[in-house]
Each structure stands twice: as structure tokens, then as C-alpha cells.
Design a protein around this motif. Sequence first.
Motif, PDB file in Angstrom:
ATOM      1  N   LYS A 116       1.011  36.999 -10.470  1.00  0.00           N
ATOM      2  CA  LYS A 116       2.365  37.551 -10.514  1.00  0.00           C
ATOM      3  C   LYS A 116       2.535  38.476 -11.714  1.00  0.00           C
ATOM      4  O   LYS A 116       3.410  39.329 -11.726  1.00  0.00           O
ATOM      5  CB  LYS A 116       3.393  36.424 -10.608  1.00  0.00           C
ATOM      6  N   ILE A 117       1.693  38.274 -12.736  1.00  0.00           N
ATOM      7  CA  ILE A 117       1.815  39.031 -13.982  1.00  0.00           C
ATOM      8  C   ILE A 117       0.981  40.304 -13.950  1.00  0.00           C
ATOM      9  O   ILE A 117       1.444  41.370 -14.352  1.00  0.00           O
ATOM     10  CB  ILE A 117       1.410  38.139 -15.181  1.00  0.00           C
ATOM     11  N   VAL A 118      -0.261  40.196 -13.485  1.00  0.00           N
ATOM     12  CA  VAL A 118      -1.160  41.355 -13.414  1.00  0.00           C
ATOM     13  C   VAL A 118      -1.531  41.564 -11.952  1.00  0.00           C
ATOM     14  O   VAL A 118      -2.142  40.696 -11.331  1.00  0.00           O
ATOM     15  CB  VAL A 118      -2.420  41.152 -14.289  1.00  0.00           C
TER      16      VAL A 118
ATOM     17  N   ALA B 207      -9.661  50.800 -24.053  1.00  0.00           N
ATOM     18  CA  ALA B 207      -8.239  50.573 -24.331  1.00  0.00           C
ATOM     19  C   ALA B 207      -7.362  51.300 -23.314  1.00  0.00           C
ATOM     20  O   ALA B 207      -6.384  50.738 -22.812  1.00  0.00           O
ATOM     21  CB  ALA B 207      -7.896  51.009 -25.746  1.00  0.00           C
ATOM     22  N   ALA B 208      -7.712  52.536 -22.996  1.00  0.00           N
ATOM     23  CA  ALA B 208      -6.935  53.313 -22.021  1.00  0.00           C
ATOM     24  C   ALA B 208      -6.994  52.666 -20.638  1.00  0.00           C
ATOM     25  O   ALA B 208      -5.978  52.586 -19.933  1.00  0.00           O
ATOM     26  CB  ALA B 208      -7.444  54.747 -21.966  1.00  0.00           C
TER      27      ALA B 208
ATOM     28  N   GLU C  72      -4.386  49.312 -16.507  1.00  0.00           N
ATOM     29  CA  GLU C  72      -4.512  48.156 -15.624  1.00  0.00           C
ATOM     30  C   GLU C  72      -3.447  47.087 -15.910  1.00  0.00           C
ATOM     31  O   GLU C  72      -2.864  46.524 -15.002  1.00  0.00           O
ATOM     32  CB  GLU C  72      -5.914  47.544 -15.791  1.00  0.00           C
ATOM     33  N   ASP C  73      -3.219  46.801 -17.192  1.00  0.00           N
ATOM     34  CA  ASP C  73      -2.364  45.681 -17.585  1.00  0.00           C
ATOM     35  C   ASP C  73      -1.052  46.119 -18.230  1.00  0.00           C
ATOM     36  O   ASP C  73      -0.244  45.284 -18.618  1.00  0.00           O
ATOM     37  CB  ASP C  73      -3.098  44.782 -18.593  1.00  0.00           C
ATOM     38  N   GLY C  74      -0.842  47.409 -18.372  1.00  0.00           N
ATOM     39  CA  GLY C  74       0.268  47.931 -19.155  1.00  0.00           C
ATOM     40  C   GLY C  74       1.657  47.590 -18.678  1.00  0.00           C
ATOM     41  O   GLY C  74       2.607  47.674 -19.454  1.00  0.00           O
ATOM     42  N   ASP C  75       1.805  47.172 -17.442  1.00  0.00           N
ATOM     43  CA  ASP C  75       3.149  46.851 -16.946  1.00  0.00           C
ATOM     44  C   ASP C  75       3.386  45.355 -16.851  1.00  0.00           C
ATOM     45  O   ASP C  75       4.396  44.923 -16.325  1.00  0.00           O
ATOM     46  CB  ASP C  75       3.383  47.505 -15.585  1.00  0.00           C
ATOM     47  N   HIS C  76       2.481  44.544 -17.375  1.00  0.00           N
ATOM     48  CA  HIS C  76       2.635  43.129 -17.069  1.00  0.00           C
ATOM     49  C   HIS C  76       3.811  42.460 -17.768  1.00  0.00           C
ATOM     50  O   HIS C  76       4.381  41.528 -17.211  1.00  0.00           O
ATOM     51  CB  HIS C  76       1.312  42.356 -17.160  1.00  0.00           C
TER      52      HIS C  76
END
Length: 143
Positions: free
Chosen positions: A29-31, A123-124, A129-133
Motif C-alpha cells: 500500500k506504501i510502495v 538515488a535518482a 520509485e519510492d518518492g511518493d510513498h
Amino acid sequence: MTGFNMSEWVARPPKAVFDFITSPENAPKIVQSVTSMVKLTEGSVRVGTRYRETRLMNGKEQHAELEIVELEPTRKYAVRNVTGGIETVYRYKFEPEGDGTRVDLVCELSAGGIKKLMLPLVAAILKKEDGDHLQRVKKVLEA
């Protein structure tokens, strides 16, 4: 340090936000790319507890082993992964703010030798990939 930071305010108390983020069944639900998170160690959750995370990336399943490296219920949580000689640590901090919780996330990347040159690219990729979690956490918990 190479990595990125993000912060989000969630209209829920710190315990609710902490419990949601640290529960392995909530990882999908998070990623968005995470399909499962399975606990590998016996006993209660503590520093040293390991999980196997499965993600679907570019149509292929990828596995990573995560280890809890910091755990202070309702305040701090950090998980570490080492893949291909690159160490990634996600550090979460939970603080009461108004009638909700401020969640701060710091992603720290490190590597030795020539792999250090890859860190900005990694990092980019991780941020994409995870920046909206944290926004996903907010959306689910405030629904």
C-alpha cells in the motif's frame, strides 16, 4: 551523503502512522511496486529483524533483504538493504505536529570504491520509485 529527504504531515496520531509504516503487510500500500514483504526472523520485531521484500520492476520480480537497524516505537524506524555493494538506509522520524504527525524520511546511500560513482544515479532511481510513498501513506490513513 548521497540520497534524498522527504516530509509529509498526516492527520493521524504518531502511533497510528508508525504502526502503519512498520507493518510488513502494508508495504504494497506504501510502495506501488512492492508485491510482498515477508518476515524472515523469529520472535518479536526488534533491531536485527529481517524481511524479504519482493518488487515487480520492469515486469520482473526483484527480491531484497531488509534489516531493521533502528526501532523506537512511535518515534523512529530505520531499515537497511545492501544490494550489489550499495547500502541503502531509509530512516523515518515521527513527531507530533498539531493534531497529526510529521513524518520525515531520509534515504542514505553509501558504497565503496568505484561504486560511489553510481550513487547519484541510484538515488535518482530510488526517488523516482519510492518518492511518493509518504503521500501514499497520507492518502490511505486519511481516507
